[in-house]
Design a protein around this motif. Structure first.
Motif, PDB file in Angstrom:
ATOM      1  N   UNK A 243      44.704  77.034  13.515  1.00 14.37           N
ATOM      2  CA  UNK A 243      44.136  78.254  12.929  1.00 14.37           C
ATOM      3  C   UNK A 243      44.987  78.770  11.770  1.00 14.37           C
ATOM      4  N   UNK A 244      46.298  78.548  11.843  1.00 15.16           N
ATOM      5  CA  UNK A 244      47.164  78.942  10.734  1.00 15.16           C
ATOM      6  C   UNK A 244      46.838  78.121   9.486  1.00 15.16           C
ATOM      7  N   UNK A 245      46.561  76.831   9.667  1.00 17.47           N
ATOM      8  CA  UNK A 245      46.149  76.002   8.533  1.00 17.47           C
ATOM      9  C   UNK A 245      44.826  76.524   7.969  1.00 17.47           C
ATOM     10  N   UNK A 246      43.900  76.892   8.856  1.00 17.94           N
ATOM     11  CA  UNK A 246      42.625  77.451   8.397  1.00 17.94           C
ATOM     12  C   UNK A 246      42.857  78.727   7.596  1.00 17.94           C
ATOM     13  N   UNK A 247      43.770  79.577   8.071  1.00 17.43           N
ATOM     14  CA  UNK A 247      44.077  80.818   7.347  1.00 17.43           C
ATOM     15  C   UNK A 247      44.673  80.517   5.981  1.00 17.43           C
ATOM     16  N   UNK A 248      45.516  79.489   5.893  1.00 17.88           N
ATOM     17  CA  UNK A 248      46.106  79.128   4.597  1.00 17.88           C
ATOM     18  C   UNK A 248      45.041  78.618   3.633  1.00 17.88           C
ATOM     19  N   UNK A 249      44.004  77.963   4.161  1.00 20.46           N
ATOM     20  CA  UNK A 249      42.923  77.451   3.323  1.00 20.46           C
ATOM     21  C   UNK A 249      42.006  78.563   2.834  1.00 20.46           C
TER      22      UNK A 249
ATOM     23  N   UNK B 199      35.478  73.868   3.811  1.00 28.86           N
ATOM     24  CA  UNK B 199      35.010  72.877   4.784  1.00 28.86           C
ATOM     25  C   UNK B 199      36.097  72.548   5.797  1.00 28.86           C
ATOM     26  N   UNK B 200      37.333  72.357   5.335  1.00 25.18           N
ATOM     27  CA  UNK B 200      38.450  72.076   6.250  1.00 25.18           C
ATOM     28  C   UNK B 200      38.682  73.238   7.203  1.00 25.18           C
TER      29      UNK B 200
ATOM     30  N   UNK C  77      45.259  72.529  -0.312  1.00 24.37           N
ATOM     31  CA  UNK C  77      45.342  71.611   0.829  1.00 24.37           C
ATOM     32  C   UNK C  77      46.756  71.252   1.264  1.00 24.37           C
ATOM     33  N   UNK C  78      47.764  71.979   0.770  1.00 21.96           N
ATOM     34  CA  UNK C  78      49.152  71.631   1.071  1.00 21.96           C
ATOM     35  C   UNK C  78      49.415  71.546   2.575  1.00 21.96           C
ATOM     36  N   UNK C  79      49.015  72.565   3.317  1.00 17.79           N
ATOM     37  CA  UNK C  79      49.299  72.582   4.752  1.00 17.79           C
ATOM     38  C   UNK C  79      48.400  71.625   5.519  1.00 17.79           C
ATOM     39  N   UNK C  80      47.245  71.294   4.952  1.00 25.13           N
ATOM     40  CA  UNK C  80      46.407  70.257   5.562  1.00 25.13           C
ATOM     41  C   UNK C  80      47.159  68.934   5.556  1.00 25.13           C
TER      42      UNK C  80
ATOM     43  N   UNK D 239      39.290  64.284  11.453  1.00 24.89           N
ATOM     44  CA  UNK D 239      38.349  65.162  10.768  1.00 24.89           C
ATOM     45  C   UNK D 239      38.864  65.646   9.427  1.00 24.89           C
ATOM     46  N   UNK D 240      40.127  66.045   9.375  1.00 26.11           N
ATOM     47  CA  UNK D 240      40.700  66.537   8.121  1.00 26.11           C
ATOM     48  C   UNK D 240      40.778  65.424   7.075  1.00 26.11           C
ATOM     49  N   UNK D 241      41.126  64.220   7.505  1.00 26.35           N
ATOM     50  CA  UNK D 241      41.224  63.105   6.561  1.00 26.35           C
ATOM     51  C   UNK D 241      39.857  62.733   6.004  1.00 26.35           C
ATOM     52  N   UNK D 242      38.830  62.732   6.852  1.00 19.95           N
ATOM     53  CA  UNK D 242      37.465  62.461   6.377  1.00 19.95           C
ATOM     54  C   UNK D 242      37.072  63.473   5.305  1.00 19.95           C
ATOM     55  N   UNK D 243      37.396  64.731   5.521  1.00 22.63           N
ATOM     56  CA  UNK D 243      37.051  65.767   4.552  1.00 22.63           C
ATOM     57  C   UNK D 243      37.833  65.600   3.251  1.00 22.63           C
ATOM     58  N   UNK D 244      39.091  65.170   3.327  1.00 26.01           N
ATOM     59  CA  UNK D 244      39.864  64.924   2.105  1.00 26.01           C
ATOM     60  C   UNK D 244      39.248  63.783   1.300  1.00 26.01           C
TER      61      UNK D 244
END
Length: 411
Positions: free
Chosen positions: A376-382, A347-348, A118-121, A176-181
């Motif tokens: 999308x780059x964050x999604x790719x990193x995940x 999920x993220x 989750x670093x880039x998130x 959305x990302x914070x809710x998932x974290x």
């Protein structure tokens, strides 16, 4: 709000912040202190150059992680350069190509640290929360400038020229990302509330329907992917459905008024006039070359009006080739996400991919350096597989420190 320790250099976070600054744009509402567009462009382009230089400095050995996302994104440069070289969109097209190339190059350099974590998130949330902080500051300093009549009383950036859709996008994504974290127990609820509550307030003040729908649908899909393996996700999903039902019954009239924004039925069904621009763009005569490769990178407008659709903007500027590549990016990322076992990272990624897919209908940006490509780059990193751990050095069996894992290198 961090609970994880990461070995990613702090410089990487600075580089990500500079990329975010570069994609803020240079046009929008009037600010409290007038900022010349040339000055804003100098700042944003300077941020991109600095981001590339810092990324190169921290990755001098050019250790890169090859993947389908970066490969397809690099291929997108081909129709962009070929069509822009005809100068139908002026010399600005070549400048935008250089910007896109530098943007993609910086992502390549950062790909070394894409490991499924989750670093880039966290970088994403911090940087866009800082942007929203400037919006909130402008609202406090000058409410009249932040809620101008020109935009129908919708929230804009009074310190930096940000439009309501931009602010709504940033607020929806980090919410959305914070809710998932929180559901993944990667952050505490108090710290999450400090991000979620003000972000939702700003989102409501923007009256941005696309961002709101993207947040709700994206979260539903992301949390749905966790329901079978997470009790917290099941509880959240149940409460969310109950709250939505209560809101639909008890607040139907205010919600409808907020959603319509005082627009007539005709204005609403034409998507605030967007459909007229889309029809004109599709009806315009084009040569075979323009159909295949487009007319070159421009300002995402047609006939002086914004296109406000990623697919049509890509078709106009990068042709059917660009549309195919952008579609491949979405399909590949979505397919990989569906094939991964349930996890917070998955999920993220699902949230970010679905949000970008939904927003692409009324917002442009998937074919050029933009926040959507950063999402999308964050999604790719995940979705990147963690680098395999290397065995202990055979020459020093007594050592207690493992040899750092080698990542795939492209020189």
């Amino acid at each position: 709000m961090d609970r994880d320790r990461t070995t990613t250099p702090k410089t990487v976070g600075i580089v990500w912040g500079l990329l975010v600054l570069n994609t803020l744009g240079s046009t929008g509402a009037k600010t409290i202190v007038p900022l010349p567009r040339s000055l804003i462009q100098m700042v944003t382009m300077g941020a991109l150059v600095a981001a590339f230089a810092l990324a190169l400095a921290v990755n001098l050995r050019l250790r890169l992680r090859a993947g389908a996302f970066m490969f397809l994104l690099t291929l997108l440069l081909v129709p962009s350069v070929i069509s822009s070289a005809h100068l139908e969109s002026g010399f600005g097209a070549l400048f935008r190509c250089a910007r896109l190339a530098l943007f993609v190059g910086t992502l390549w350099l950062l790909s070394r640290w894409w490991d499924g974590g989750p670093t880039f998130v966290r970088h994403h949330i911090r940087m866009y929360f800082a942007v929203l902080g400037s919006v909130a500051a402008g609202l406090v300093i000058s409410p009249g400038a932040a809620l101008p009549e020109l935009y129908g009383g919708r929230l804009v950036g009074a310190l930096w020229p940000l439009t309501p859709p931009q602010i709504g996008q940033y607020a929806a994504v980090i919410t959305g990302l914070t809710v998932l974290l929180v559901l993944g127990r990667r952050t505490d609820r108090a710290g999450a509330a400090l991000v979620i509550v003000p972000s939702l307030v700003l989102l409501a003040l923007t009256h941005t329907r696309t961002a709101t729908l993207g947040l709700l649908i994206g979260l539903a899909l992301a949390i749905g992917s966790l329901v079978l393996t997470s009790a917290a996700a099941r509880r959240f999903f149940t409460w969310a459905v109950l709250c939505a039902a209560v809101a639909a019954v008890g607040f139907a009239s205010p919600l409808q008024a907020w959603f319509l924004r005082g627009q007539s039925q005709e204005h609403f069904t034409s998507l605030t006039g967007r459909a007229k621009v889309w029809d004109a763009l599709l009806a315009a005569p084009r040569t075979t070359t323009e159909q295949v490769l487009g007319v070159g990178l421009g300002d995402k407008s047609f006939g002086g009006l914004p296109i406000d659709n990623s697919w049509l903007a890509v078709y106009h500027e990068q042709g059917l080739t660009g549309v195919a590549l952008v579609a491949a990016i979405i399909i590949v990322l979505g397919g990989v996400a569906l094939l991964r076992p349930p996890s917070l990272s998955r999920a993220c990624a699902i949230f970010l991919i679905s949000y970008c897919a939904i927003a692409s209908y009324t917002e442009a940006g998937l074919g050029d350096a933009s926040p959507y490509l950063l999402h999308l780059a964050v999604a790719a990193s995940l979705l990147a597989a963690p680098a395999p751990a290397a065995p202990l050095d055979a020459r020093s069996p007594s050592t207690t420190h493992p040899v750092p894992a080698r990542r795939s290198e492209v020189t």
